[in-house]
Design a protein around this motif. Sequence first.
Motif, short mmCIF file in Angstrom:
data_model
loop_
_atom_site.label_atom_id
_atom_site.label_comp_id
_atom_site.label_asym_id
_atom_site.label_seq_id
_atom_site.Cartn_x
_atom_site.Cartn_y
_atom_site.Cartn_z
N PHE A 4 0.83 -1.20 0.00
CA PHE A 4 0.00 0.00 0.00
C PHE A 4 0.87 1.26 0.00
O PHE A 4 2.00 1.25 0.50
N ASP A 5 0.32 2.34 -0.51
CA ASP A 5 1.04 3.61 -0.49
C ASP A 5 1.18 4.15 0.93
O ASP A 5 2.21 4.76 1.27
N PHE A 6 0.16 3.95 1.75
CA PHE A 6 0.17 4.43 3.14
C PHE A 6 -0.42 3.37 4.05
O PHE A 6 -1.23 2.53 3.62
N ASP A 7 0.00 3.41 5.30
CA ASP A 7 -0.62 2.55 6.31
C ASP A 7 -2.02 3.06 6.67
O ASP A 7 -2.93 2.28 6.90
N LEU A 8 -2.14 4.40 6.73
CA LEU A 8 -3.42 5.01 7.09
C LEU A 8 -3.64 6.23 6.21
O LEU A 8 -2.76 7.09 6.10
N PHE A 9 -4.83 6.30 5.61
CA PHE A 9 -5.23 7.50 4.88
C PHE A 9 -6.47 8.05 5.56
O PHE A 9 -7.47 7.35 5.69
N VAL A 10 -6.38 9.30 6.00
CA VAL A 10 -7.48 9.95 6.72
C VAL A 10 -8.18 10.93 5.79
O VAL A 10 -7.53 11.79 5.19
N ILE A 11 -9.47 10.81 5.68
CA ILE A 11 -10.27 11.75 4.89
C ILE A 11 -10.90 12.74 5.86
O ILE A 11 -11.81 12.40 6.62
N THR A 132 -3.59 4.10 -2.42
CA THR A 132 -3.99 2.92 -1.65
C THR A 132 -3.52 3.04 -0.20
O THR A 132 -2.52 3.72 0.10
N ALA A 133 -4.26 2.41 0.70
CA ALA A 133 -3.93 2.46 2.12
C ALA A 133 -4.40 1.18 2.80
O ALA A 133 -5.45 0.63 2.44
N ARG A 134 -3.61 0.71 3.76
CA ARG A 134 -4.01 -0.48 4.52
C ARG A 134 -5.32 -0.21 5.27
O ARG A 134 -6.21 -1.06 5.31
N TYR A 135 -5.41 1.00 5.83
CA TYR A 135 -6.63 1.41 6.50
C TYR A 135 -7.03 2.80 6.03
O TYR A 135 -6.18 3.64 5.72
N ILE A 136 -8.34 3.04 6.00
CA ILE A 136 -8.89 4.35 5.67
C ILE A 136 -9.72 4.81 6.86
O ILE A 136 -10.52 4.03 7.41
#
Length: 449
Positions: A4-11, A132-136
């Motif tokens: 994934f690009d990030f472990d966490l992506f926050v919107i 992409t992110a492991r978690y959103i």
Amino acid sequence: MSEFDFDLFVIGAGSGGVRASRVAASHGAKVAVAEEHRIGGTCVIRGCVPKKLLVYGSHFAEELQDAERYGWSLGTPKFDWPTLRDTVLRDVERIEAAYTATLDTNKVEHFHERATIAGPNTVRLASGREITARYILVAVGAWPVVPDFEGSEHCITSNEVFHLPELPRRVVIQGAGYIALEFAGIFNALGCQVTVVNRSDAILRSYDEALRDRLLQITMTRGIEYKFNCPITKVDKQADGTLLVTAGKHDPIPADIVLLATGRRPKTDGLGLENAGIAPGDKGEIPVDEFSKTSCDSIYAVGDVTDRVQLTPIAIREGHAVADSLFGGNPRTIAYDCIPSAVFSQPPLAAVGLTEREARNAYGNNIRIYSSDFRPMKNVFAGRNERGLYKLVVDAGTDRVLGVHMIGPDSPEILQAAAIAVRAGLTKADFDATVALHPSMAEELVLMR
């Protein structure tokens, strides 16, 4: 390399999103956040922070009136709305910069554009880029509700009220919740003619009835006019730019601005929840479990968008708990009981725990009510007749304090300490055994017999 690009992506970079981002990064996660408006979210940019600053500014009207009784000769006071407005907006910029610096310090990448959910592990930016992110984590908050009536486009919400070009002479506010009554107090103190119209016959429904009645009595005496059981049905814009408001069967009300404060709805429209198999609730909210996880295992949601408790400190705690659970090796939830709250009306009120009605529903007649109805020393000296009211709701069987309810000067500041006592399960005897801090209003909490 990670898949994934990030472990966490926050919107959403409001209070909950920023806290989750910072804490997750401190645990070693690679984090990014996207914000389509301004970093800081509702509370910092267009909510509790600038509104509280307006409350402070409006308080000087009363302080200057009372100053002569305290020996001060100040001449004829003059108020300039642009000065207060611009000073508040500059402070908002300062806090926004501090939030941004927090993200930078913790090496959280931030995107200043809208992001939507493209799949269980994918977000799509407004620019078209997919990440992409492991978690959103969804932390987009809520948005003011605008009722559907003719001429609603001529009205404003709490989003726009901080940017008024000039101070209006006549203000009509629809709603009777905390946002409506806080702005009613601000505009009234600044010398505006304020009319509050509401579709029901009550204000601040979640608060204890005694406090609601006292606030209504005081604000009416201060000059705020109320019209109950009459929601706005039409707003006409006149040739001179003023407004004519039709509400119920009353004669049309002339106004310079109409502020709609009829609640806030989770901001999930167009968010792409369906792309991850998430079905929003009836109000648009995102359903989550006790760990803030949605029906999609890789997507979480915190804050107002879940419509659990729409309070900034709750969003912050939820965001922190998600970060600890996912990246800190400490799966945890937060408690939603004994949450203190306040309305920065004039005078303010604050509460924690059960109201008298809630306690009677839960305990029957096995409760005791203690109250102190008093005139604050400052009001006495200033020649003001307004009275404070403190109330304790106590379980008669265990002597435990179930609720504390207060209206009067500085009530929110005093209530915070009292909330610790309620949360800790202290008894009325514990309150009685505490020495009073004299002279103060807070001492009334330990003097009720």
